[in-house]
Scaffold this active site. Structure first.
Site, PDB file in Angstrom:
ATOM      1  N   LYS A  63       0.844  -1.191   0.000  1.00  0.00           N
ATOM      2  CA  LYS A  63       0.000   0.000   0.000  1.00  0.00           C
ATOM      3  C   LYS A  63       0.886   1.251   0.000  1.00  0.00           C
ATOM      4  O   LYS A  63       1.765   1.398   0.856  1.00  0.00           O
ATOM      5  CB  LYS A  63      -0.909  -0.001   1.231  1.00  0.00           C
ATOM      6  CG  LYS A  63      -1.994  -1.069   1.134  1.00  0.00           C
ATOM      7  CD  LYS A  63      -2.775  -1.177   2.422  1.00  0.00           C
ATOM      8  CE  LYS A  63      -3.668   0.013   2.650  1.00  0.00           C
ATOM      9  NZ  LYS A  63      -4.431  -0.126   3.923  1.00  0.00           N
TER      10      LYS A  63
HETATM   11  C1  E4P Z   1      -7.550   0.874   4.265  1.00  0.00           C
HETATM   12  O1  E4P Z   1      -6.850   0.996   3.281  1.00  0.00           O
HETATM   13  C2  E4P Z   1      -7.576   1.977   5.247  1.00  0.00           C
HETATM   14  O2  E4P Z   1      -6.322   2.051   5.827  1.00  0.00           O
HETATM   15  C3  E4P Z   1      -8.627   1.763   6.303  1.00  0.00           C
HETATM   16  O3  E4P Z   1      -9.769   1.165   5.769  1.00  0.00           O
HETATM   17  C4  E4P Z   1      -8.973   3.045   7.020  1.00  0.00           C
HETATM   18  O4  E4P Z   1     -10.050   2.793   7.856  1.00  0.00           O
HETATM   19  P1  E4P Z   1     -10.500   3.821   8.998  1.00  0.00           P
HETATM   20  O5  E4P Z   1     -11.026   5.040   8.325  1.00  0.00           O
HETATM   21  O6  E4P Z   1     -11.578   3.081   9.741  1.00  0.00           O
HETATM   22  O7  E4P Z   1      -9.307   4.101   9.828  1.00  0.00           O
END
Ligand code: E4P
Length: 228
Positions: free
Chosen positions: A88
């Site tokens: 990522k």
């Molecule tokens: C995924 O890529 C994100 O890091 C994650 O879904 C963020 O989620 P949150 O907004 O609940 O922290």
């Protein structure tokens, strides 16, 4: 639609996979920090070890300079493997450049922290395999998270890019359902929302009535196994 588990807690991950064949696990630095394990690579290896074969693991780089992001990503695939592994990379200016470099090197990239259609489109053009718009965080800011994810999906498909939207940051099933209705390729859902995803409380009540009626007629504790 792929459905992934947005968590790094081993017990929870194991529990979710035991209940349903989810398609993978996504993490971010915050999610990893919540496990309390000061060695993130150790945690990721442990996660990988309990994931069913063929499911995808997504983990994020921490660096913010392009070269450092690339080095970090290469190290991560070296330790965690390249197959079914997605690095990522946040879509910052430096991140976009890193996405392009990593994709050319054949490393799977999930472009993350997406708050706009154009950054997602550019990440897709740069070779990212998944594009993660933060649906609920957008909703919280007063934008239409689901609508933005759908716009990304439409734009990327129209351009013929390989990337799929990986909707992220969900707080309820309605957001996920709206993504599914729009034909979004994948979503990653945190434990709380995942627990409630297929909640069907009325069915539980209906089953109790069925059992009560059946036992009233056929005997307490009886099931079809007791009859030939
Ligand atoms: C995924 O890529 C994100 O890091 C994650 O879904 C963020 O989620 P949150 O907004 O609940 O922290």
């Amino acid at each position: 639609m792929l459905i992934l588990i947005d968590d790094a807690d081993l017990t929870k991950i194991e529990g979710f996979f035991a209940k349903y064949p989810y398609d993978g696990v996504t993490t971010n630095p915050t999610i990893l920090s919540k496990t309390g394990n000061p060695d993130p690579m150790d945690q990721l290896k442990k996660i990988r070890a309990i994931m069913p074969e063929g499911t995808d693991l997504h983990a994020q780089v921490i660096s913010t300079e392009t070269d450092d992001m690339v080095r970090e990503a290469e190290h991560m695939v070296e330790v965690l493997g390249k197959e079914h592994m997605y690095i990522k990379v946040p879509v910052t200016a430096n991140g976009l450049k890193a996405i392009s470099i990593l994709s050319k090197k054949g490393i799977n990239v999930t472009a993350t922290a997406i708050y706009g259609v154009m950054p997602a489109f550019m990440a897709a053009k740069a070779g990212a395999k998944f594009l993660a718009p933060y649906v609920n965080r957008l909703d919280v800011l007063g934008y239409d998270g689901v609508g933005l994810a759908i716009d990304i999906h439409t734009a990327v498909k129209a351009a013929g890019y390989e990337a799929e939207v990986l909707g992220a940051s969900f707080k309820n099933s309605q957001q996920v359902l709206d993504m599914a209705k729009a034909g979004i390729g994948s979503v990653t859902i945190g434990s709380d929302a995942l627990e409630k995803l297929a909640y069907n409380g009325i069915a539980e009540e209906a089953v109790k009535v069925f059992i009560n009626d059946f036992e009233g007629c056929c005997g307490e504790g009886k099931t079809m196994l007791d009859f030939n």
